[in-house]
Design a protein around this motif. Structure first.
Motif, short mmCIF file in Angstrom:
data_model
loop_
_atom_site.label_atom_id
_atom_site.label_comp_id
_atom_site.label_asym_id
_atom_site.label_seq_id
_atom_site.Cartn_x
_atom_site.Cartn_y
_atom_site.Cartn_z
N ALA A 1 0.83 -1.21 0.00
CA ALA A 1 0.00 0.00 0.00
C ALA A 1 0.87 1.26 0.00
O ALA A 1 0.62 2.20 -0.76
CB ALA A 1 -0.93 -0.02 1.22
N ALA A 2 1.92 1.25 0.85
CA ALA A 2 2.80 2.42 0.91
C ALA A 2 3.50 2.66 -0.41
O ALA A 2 3.68 3.81 -0.85
CB ALA A 2 3.83 2.22 2.03
N GLY B 1 -9.03 -4.72 -0.41
CA GLY B 1 -10.32 -5.39 -0.39
C GLY B 1 -10.22 -6.89 -0.57
O GLY B 1 -9.26 -7.41 -1.13
N ASP B 2 -11.25 -7.58 -0.09
CA ASP B 2 -11.36 -9.03 -0.27
C ASP B 2 -12.76 -9.43 0.15
O ASP B 2 -13.53 -8.63 0.71
CB ASP B 2 -10.31 -9.76 0.57
CG ASP B 2 -10.13 -11.22 0.15
OD1 ASP B 2 -10.66 -11.60 -0.92
OD2 ASP B 2 -9.45 -11.98 0.86
N SER B 3 -13.08 -10.68 -0.12
CA SER B 3 -14.35 -11.26 0.32
C SER B 3 -14.02 -12.55 1.05
O SER B 3 -14.02 -13.63 0.45
CB SER B 3 -15.25 -11.53 -0.89
OG SER B 3 -16.46 -12.13 -0.51
N PRO C 1 -8.30 3.05 2.73
CA PRO C 1 -9.62 2.52 3.06
C PRO C 1 -9.70 1.01 2.84
O PRO C 1 -9.00 0.45 2.00
CB PRO C 1 -10.56 3.25 2.09
CG PRO C 1 -9.68 3.62 0.93
CD PRO C 1 -8.31 3.87 1.51
N ILE C 2 -10.56 0.36 3.62
CA ILE C 2 -10.85 -1.06 3.45
C ILE C 2 -12.08 -1.18 2.56
O ILE C 2 -13.12 -0.55 2.83
CB ILE C 2 -11.11 -1.75 4.81
CG1 ILE C 2 -9.99 -1.41 5.80
CG2 ILE C 2 -11.25 -3.25 4.61
CD1 ILE C 2 -8.59 -1.70 5.30
N VAL C 3 -11.96 -1.96 1.51
CA VAL C 3 -13.04 -2.11 0.55
C VAL C 3 -13.67 -3.49 0.75
O VAL C 3 -13.08 -4.50 0.38
CB VAL C 3 -12.51 -1.98 -0.91
CG1 VAL C 3 -13.67 -2.05 -1.89
CG2 VAL C 3 -11.72 -0.69 -1.08
N GLU C 4 -14.84 -3.50 1.35
CA GLU C 4 -15.56 -4.77 1.51
C GLU C 4 -16.19 -5.13 0.16
O GLU C 4 -16.91 -4.34 -0.43
CB GLU C 4 -16.65 -4.66 2.58
CG GLU C 4 -16.13 -4.29 3.97
CD GLU C 4 -15.39 -5.43 4.65
OE1 GLU C 4 -15.36 -6.55 4.11
OE2 GLU C 4 -14.85 -5.18 5.75
N PHE C 5 -15.90 -6.33 -0.32
CA PHE C 5 -16.48 -6.79 -1.59
C PHE C 5 -17.93 -7.21 -1.33
O PHE C 5 -18.21 -8.39 -1.08
CB PHE C 5 -15.67 -7.95 -2.15
CG PHE C 5 -14.32 -7.57 -2.71
CD1 PHE C 5 -13.90 -6.25 -2.73
CD2 PHE C 5 -13.48 -8.54 -3.24
CE1 PHE C 5 -12.65 -5.89 -3.24
CE2 PHE C 5 -12.24 -8.20 -3.76
CZ PHE C 5 -11.83 -6.87 -3.76
N ARG C 6 -18.85 -6.25 -1.40
CA ARG C 6 -20.25 -6.52 -1.09
C ARG C 6 -21.17 -6.37 -2.29
O ARG C 6 -22.28 -6.89 -2.29
CB ARG C 6 -20.73 -5.60 0.03
CG ARG C 6 -20.12 -5.95 1.38
CD ARG C 6 -20.59 -5.01 2.46
NE ARG C 6 -20.07 -5.41 3.77
CZ ARG C 6 -20.11 -4.65 4.85
NH1 ARG C 6 -20.66 -3.45 4.78
NH2 ARG C 6 -19.62 -5.08 6.00
N LEU D 1 -8.41 -8.29 8.75
CA LEU D 1 -7.27 -7.37 8.80
C LEU D 1 -6.97 -6.97 10.25
O LEU D 1 -5.80 -6.84 10.64
CB LEU D 1 -7.53 -6.14 7.95
CG LEU D 1 -7.48 -6.37 6.43
CD1 LEU D 1 -8.09 -5.18 5.69
CD2 LEU D 1 -6.04 -6.60 5.96
N ALA D 2 -8.01 -6.77 11.04
CA ALA D 2 -7.81 -6.44 12.45
C ALA D 2 -7.17 -7.61 13.19
O ALA D 2 -6.25 -7.43 14.00
CB ALA D 2 -9.14 -6.07 13.10
N ALA D 3 -7.62 -8.83 12.89
CA ALA D 3 -7.11 -10.01 13.58
C ALA D 3 -5.64 -10.26 13.29
O ALA D 3 -4.92 -10.77 14.15
CB ALA D 3 -7.94 -11.23 13.19
N ILE D 4 -5.17 -9.91 12.09
CA ILE D 4 -3.77 -10.16 11.74
C ILE D 4 -2.89 -8.92 11.99
O ILE D 4 -1.71 -8.92 11.63
CB ILE D 4 -3.62 -10.63 10.28
CG1 ILE D 4 -4.05 -9.55 9.29
CG2 ILE D 4 -4.40 -11.92 10.06
CD1 ILE D 4 -3.78 -9.93 7.83
N GLY D 5 -3.47 -7.89 12.58
CA GLY D 5 -2.70 -6.71 12.93
C GLY D 5 -2.46 -5.74 11.80
O GLY D 5 -1.68 -4.78 11.96
N ALA D 6 -3.13 -5.92 10.67
CA ALA D 6 -2.89 -5.06 9.52
C ALA D 6 -3.76 -3.81 9.53
O ALA D 6 -3.40 -2.81 8.91
CB ALA D 6 -3.14 -5.84 8.22
N LEU D 7 -4.90 -3.85 10.21
CA LEU D 7 -5.84 -2.73 10.16
C LEU D 7 -5.23 -1.42 10.66
O LEU D 7 -5.31 -0.39 9.97
CB LEU D 7 -7.12 -3.07 10.92
CG LEU D 7 -8.24 -2.04 10.83
CD1 LEU D 7 -8.66 -1.83 9.38
CD2 LEU D 7 -9.45 -2.49 11.66
#
Length: 300
Positions: free
Chosen positions: A58-59, A71-73, A98-103, A83-89
């Motif tokens: 991203a950087a 983003g991902d689904s 931004p986090i893109v939720e594939f909805r 992303l929060a669980a793996i410490g990336a958020l």
């Protein structure tokens, strides 16, 4: 003189890999979606793309002037939760990415004639950057760049495809390879820092491979990585499907390397499943997953 930090070394490696992939491309103002493997929060630090690699990618694109989203689904839960669980958020939040939720989906006809409900966020970007994780896999033997695009199939349609097509390796693999023909251009930056071997895609064992690889052609990078890992490509349904479809990158003479070639990095103790098993979501699990997704959509 101070030694570079891990993050600095990772950023330098990402730069060396991505510069050739985007040589001559003006990324200023381009819409870039990074698509990591965010399969689930379960064993996420091993089953998902390394959060530090997501941050470094991203950087890098931000320094090129691109507009970046991640983003991902995921098979279970939301991209933000994984992303929060793996410490990336928090890393991405510091970068204001931004986090893109594939909805939201758009039906796209594949070369096979089947219709795929693909995430509009993945379809509408200028560049889709694939960030897969090297993992042994109980159904595909090994999953690399090609398999990670399956995350562009929206939400509950993934377990549905598993239920309908997952009983046979070959048809399912052909469907996944078909996705390559309809998604935007970009590149695959493959996470082999801490790979998963034994089995997978969630509960395998750690394998400290210490490798990153990148290419604009996901089939080519998969072919090279199979050579690195000592896995016969003819034992891999995804490689066979790409080869049968005539996609460039399955033959050794079609590959070229700007950095290390596979022979310079080959290993001989990476374990993959000997027997492949069908991966099918049973109806009860499918309904439960669908209800979880509906709840997350309401809460989100």
């Amino acid at each position: 003189m101070a030694h570079p930090t891990y993050e600095q070394s990772l950023m330098a490696a990402v730069d060396r890999l991505l510069v050739p992939c985007f040589a001559g491309v003006n990324l200023r103002g381009a819409r870039v979606v990074l698509k990591p493997n965010l399969i689930t929060t379960t064993n996420g630090h091993l089953s998902c793309t390394d959060g530090r690699l997501i941050e470094a990618a991203a950087a890098w694109f931000l320094t090129q002037g691109a507009r970046v989203g991640v983003g991902d689904s995921p098979s279970f839960g939301s991209a933000r939760a994984v992303l929060a669980a793996i410490g990336a958020l928090p890393r991405l939040q510091r970068l204001s990415v931004p986090i893109v939720e594939f909805r939201h989906k758009r039906p796209i006809k594949l070369p096979s004639g089947r219709e795929a409900p693909l995430a509009t966020a993945a379809l509408d970007c200028d560049f889709l950057v694939n960030l897969p994780k090297i993992k042994a896999h109980s159904q595909m033997r090994l999953t690399l760049a090609v398999k990670n695009y399956f995350g562009c199939v929206l939400g509950f349609h993934k377990p549905w495809w598993h239920m309908i097509h997952g009983g046979s390796h070959e048809p399912f693999a052909r469907l996944l390879v078909d996705l390559l023909t309809v998604l935007p251009p970009g590149c695959s930056l493959v996470d082999g820092i801490m790979a998963m071997h034994g089995t997978g895609p969630i509960h395998g064992g750690p394998y400290p491979l210490g490798l990153l690889a990148a290419a604009t052609n996901p089939v080519a990078v998969d072919t090279a990585l199979l050579a690195v890992l000592g896995v016969d490509p003819r034992r891999c349904p995804l490689w066979l499907a790409a080869h049968g479809a005539g996609i460039r990158g399955t033959r050794e003479e079609e590959l070229s390397f700007t950095l290390l070639a596979p022979g310079a990095f080959a290993v001989d103790d990476f374990i993959v499943p000997e027997e492949l098993a069908p991966v099918r979501f049973n109806p009860v699990r499918f309904v439960k997953s669908s209800l979880q997704r509906a709840l997350l959509r309401v809460l989100g």
